[in-house]
Motif scaffolding. Sequence first.
Motif, mmCIF file in Angstrom:
data_model
loop_
_atom_site.group_PDB
_atom_site.id
_atom_site.type_symbol
_atom_site.label_atom_id
_atom_site.label_comp_id
_atom_site.label_asym_id
_atom_site.label_seq_id
_atom_site.Cartn_x
_atom_site.Cartn_y
_atom_site.Cartn_z
ATOM 1 N N LEU A 129 71.971 59.176 41.175
ATOM 2 C CA LEU A 129 72.705 58.449 42.213
ATOM 3 C C LEU A 129 72.656 56.794 42.001
ATOM 4 O O LEU A 129 71.434 56.465 41.546
ATOM 5 C CB LEU A 129 72.062 58.627 43.578
ATOM 6 N N HIS A 130 73.547 56.218 42.137
ATOM 7 C CA HIS A 130 73.692 54.615 42.116
ATOM 8 C C HIS A 130 72.601 54.177 43.298
ATOM 9 O O HIS A 130 72.706 54.416 44.518
ATOM 10 C CB HIS A 130 74.801 54.051 42.334
ATOM 11 N N GLY A 131 71.704 53.119 42.896
ATOM 12 C CA GLY A 131 70.606 52.688 43.635
ATOM 13 C C GLY A 131 71.583 51.994 45.055
ATOM 14 O O GLY A 131 71.163 52.094 46.288
ATOM 15 N N GLY A 132 72.611 51.405 44.618
ATOM 16 C CA GLY A 132 73.403 50.864 45.862
ATOM 17 C C GLY A 132 74.142 52.132 46.848
ATOM 18 O O GLY A 132 74.212 51.756 47.959
ATOM 19 N N ALA A 133 74.263 53.316 46.403
ATOM 20 C CA ALA A 133 74.524 54.469 47.176
ATOM 21 C C ALA A 133 73.509 54.701 47.859
ATOM 22 O O ALA A 133 73.501 54.817 49.252
ATOM 23 C CB ALA A 133 75.247 55.594 46.476
ATOM 24 N N ILE A 134 72.140 54.872 47.433
ATOM 25 C CA ILE A 134 70.970 54.966 48.271
ATOM 26 C C ILE A 134 70.612 54.218 49.581
ATOM 27 O O ILE A 134 70.883 54.508 50.571
ATOM 28 C CB ILE A 134 69.774 55.191 47.270
ATOM 29 N N VAL A 135 70.925 52.745 48.997
ATOM 30 C CA VAL A 135 70.401 51.547 50.033
ATOM 31 C C VAL A 135 71.551 51.652 51.178
ATOM 32 O O VAL A 135 71.287 51.274 52.255
ATOM 33 C CB VAL A 135 70.157 50.203 49.583
ATOM 34 N N THR A 136 72.897 51.911 50.706
ATOM 35 C CA THR A 136 74.037 52.030 51.594
ATOM 36 C C THR A 136 73.702 53.012 52.676
ATOM 37 O O THR A 136 73.781 52.723 53.986
ATOM 38 C CB THR A 136 75.364 52.391 50.865
ATOM 39 N N MET A 137 73.340 54.170 52.268
ATOM 40 C CA MET A 137 73.124 55.313 53.196
ATOM 41 C C MET A 137 71.756 55.163 54.095
ATOM 42 O O MET A 137 71.903 55.265 55.420
ATOM 43 C CB MET A 137 72.712 56.676 52.631
ATOM 44 N N VAL A 138 70.741 54.329 53.475
ATOM 45 C CA VAL A 138 69.574 54.026 54.284
ATOM 46 C C VAL A 138 70.044 52.925 55.463
ATOM 47 O O VAL A 138 69.896 52.986 56.488
ATOM 48 C CB VAL A 138 68.381 53.404 53.369
ATOM 49 N N ASP A 139 70.578 51.776 54.773
ATOM 50 C CA ASP A 139 71.166 50.761 55.813
ATOM 51 C C ASP A 139 72.145 51.278 56.749
ATOM 52 O O ASP A 139 71.896 51.039 58.113
ATOM 53 C CB ASP A 139 71.901 49.833 54.811
ATOM 54 N N TYR A 140 72.995 52.297 56.541
ATOM 55 C CA TYR A 140 74.000 52.673 57.549
ATOM 56 C C TYR A 140 72.884 53.766 58.781
ATOM 57 O O TYR A 140 73.405 53.474 59.994
ATOM 58 C CB TYR A 140 74.867 53.752 56.815
ATOM 59 N N SER A 141 72.103 54.662 58.105
ATOM 60 C CA SER A 141 71.428 55.285 58.798
ATOM 61 C C SER A 141 70.556 54.307 60.075
ATOM 62 O O SER A 141 70.536 54.793 61.225
ATOM 63 C CB SER A 141 70.249 56.221 58.414
ATOM 64 N N ILE A 142 69.740 53.512 59.435
ATOM 65 C CA ILE A 142 69.137 52.691 60.346
ATOM 66 C C ILE A 142 69.926 51.564 61.184
ATOM 67 O O ILE A 142 69.423 51.385 62.556
ATOM 68 C CB ILE A 142 67.855 51.924 59.754
ATOM 69 N N SER A 143 71.059 51.472 60.705
ATOM 70 C CA SER A 143 71.773 50.665 61.745
ATOM 71 C C SER A 143 72.428 51.190 62.857
ATOM 72 O O SER A 143 72.612 50.970 63.852
ATOM 73 C CB SER A 143 73.139 50.209 60.782
ATOM 74 N N ILE A 144 72.628 52.731 62.617
ATOM 75 C CA ILE A 144 73.011 53.466 63.729
ATOM 76 C C ILE A 144 71.851 53.521 64.887
ATOM 77 O O ILE A 144 71.952 53.617 65.980
ATOM 78 C CB ILE A 144 73.250 54.869 63.373
#
Lengths: 218, 218
Positions: A129-144
Motif C-alpha cells: 500500500l502507498h503510504g499516502g493511502a494509509i495516511v488518507t484512511m487514518v486522516d479520514y477516520s479521525i476526521s469523522i
Amino acid sequence: MTTSMLRTITFSKTRRNYITVLLLVIVRRRDNGWSEDLRHLFHQFMKKCEDGSWTYISEKEMLDLQKKASELSFQNVKPMKKKQFPSTLTRNFQEGLGFEYAMFYNKDERRIVCLFQGGPLLQGFPGLLHGGAIVTMVDYSISILSTKTIGFTMTAYINITYKRPIPIGSVVVINGQVDKIEERKVFLSSSVHSADEKTLYSEATSLFVQLNLEKSET
Amino acid sequence: MTTSMLRTITFSKTRRNYITVLLLVIVRRRDNGWSEDLRHLFHQFMKKCEDGSWTYISEKEMLDLQKKASELSFQNVKPMKKKQFPSTLTRNFQEGLGFEYAMFYNKDERRIVCLFQGGPLLQGFPGLLHGGAIVTMVDYSISILSTKTIGFTMTAYINITYKRPIPIGSVVVINGQVDKIEERKVFLSSSVHSADEKTLYSEATSLFVQLNLEKSET
C-alpha cells in the motif's frame, strides 16, 4: 381511468419501490469488494454494537455528513454543484480496487475504529500500500471522529510513522481516539494494526481544528 | 521472397513504427488532463532545464523506476505479476480527474519540484482537495528525490502541517529538498505553495530509509 393509465401507475410504483430497495441496499453497506477477512471482522464488530457502546457509521450517515458539508461555504470556496462529484477521495474507486472500509464509533470513549482493506489501485512500492493511502484512511477516520465530537473540523497537522509496510489486499484495523479538546482544537492519536493486533503498522498524532462555517449563499 | 511476404513485412514494420511512436508520445508526457495554468508552468520549468541544472523526470523514467522496484522483493512480499496493476496510486485515475503532475530534479542541490493539479476525484471537504491527496503527492515527490539520491527508500515518518485548504483544480508547486543524510537515513523537508509563491498551503518534514533489497527469486 383507463386500464393503460392504471398499468402505468402500477408500473411506476413497482419501479419506485424497486429503486428504493436498491438504494437502501447500496446505502446501507457497500461490501461487494470485501474479502472474507473483512466480512468476518465486520460481523465481529457488529456484535460489539449490540449493547449500544459502539455504533456502526452507515454509508447513509457518511453521505449525509458530506451533503451537510456541501451546503456550507468555507474560506470563499464555492461548494460543488449537486451531483457533481459529491464523493470523497476514498469513495472514488471501483469496488474492491481502492478503499474498502467500515467505521464504528464509541461516543462515551470518544473513539473510532475503522476496518480497512486497501486494494491494488492504492499501490506504492510494488505489492504494498502507498503510504499516502494509509495516511488518507487514518486522516479520514479521525476526521469523522473529530467531526462527531465537536462538529466539522479540518486537519491542522498529522504526524505519521510507518513501522511496517502493509501488503495490498490485507485487512487492517485503524484505532483513533480523542486525547484532548482545547476550545476549537481536538488532539487525536491513532494506530494501524493487523486484525489479530499482533502487528503494528503505523502510528499517528494529529490536530484537527473546528471550522467557522457559514451557510452558503449560492 | 513473394510479394505477399514483402507486403506483410512492410506492414508489420509500419505497424511497429506506429506503435513505437504512439508509445513514445504516451510515455514522454501525460498531459491530456492538464489545465492551461499547469501547461504554462510546465513550459516555464522546461526552460530552467536548458542549462542542465534541472532535469525533467519523464513518465518513462518513472515507469522504469517502478519496473525496477517490481523486480525486487522486500520483507517477503511477493512482487506483483507483470501487467497486473503496475501503476502507483497517483496514476490510477482518469486523466484530469485525479493526480496530474510533472516533476523536475536538481541533482547538485538535491532538490525536487513537483507541479501538481488535483482533480475532482481527490475531494475531501466539498470543493477542496483531501488532505490525504496532498500528503500522497508530497510523499511521492520526496520519495522520488530520496530514491534518486541514495537508491530505493521507504517513508519512515512524515509530519505534515496544513496551513490553508487547496481548491480542487488549482495548480500548486511542491518543493522538496534533502536536509541531511545519515548512513541509510535521508531527512527531507518540503512545502506546497501556490504557483505565484504567495500562498503557503502545507509544510512537511520527513525521514526516508534506504531499503535492503534482494533480487526476487520468482
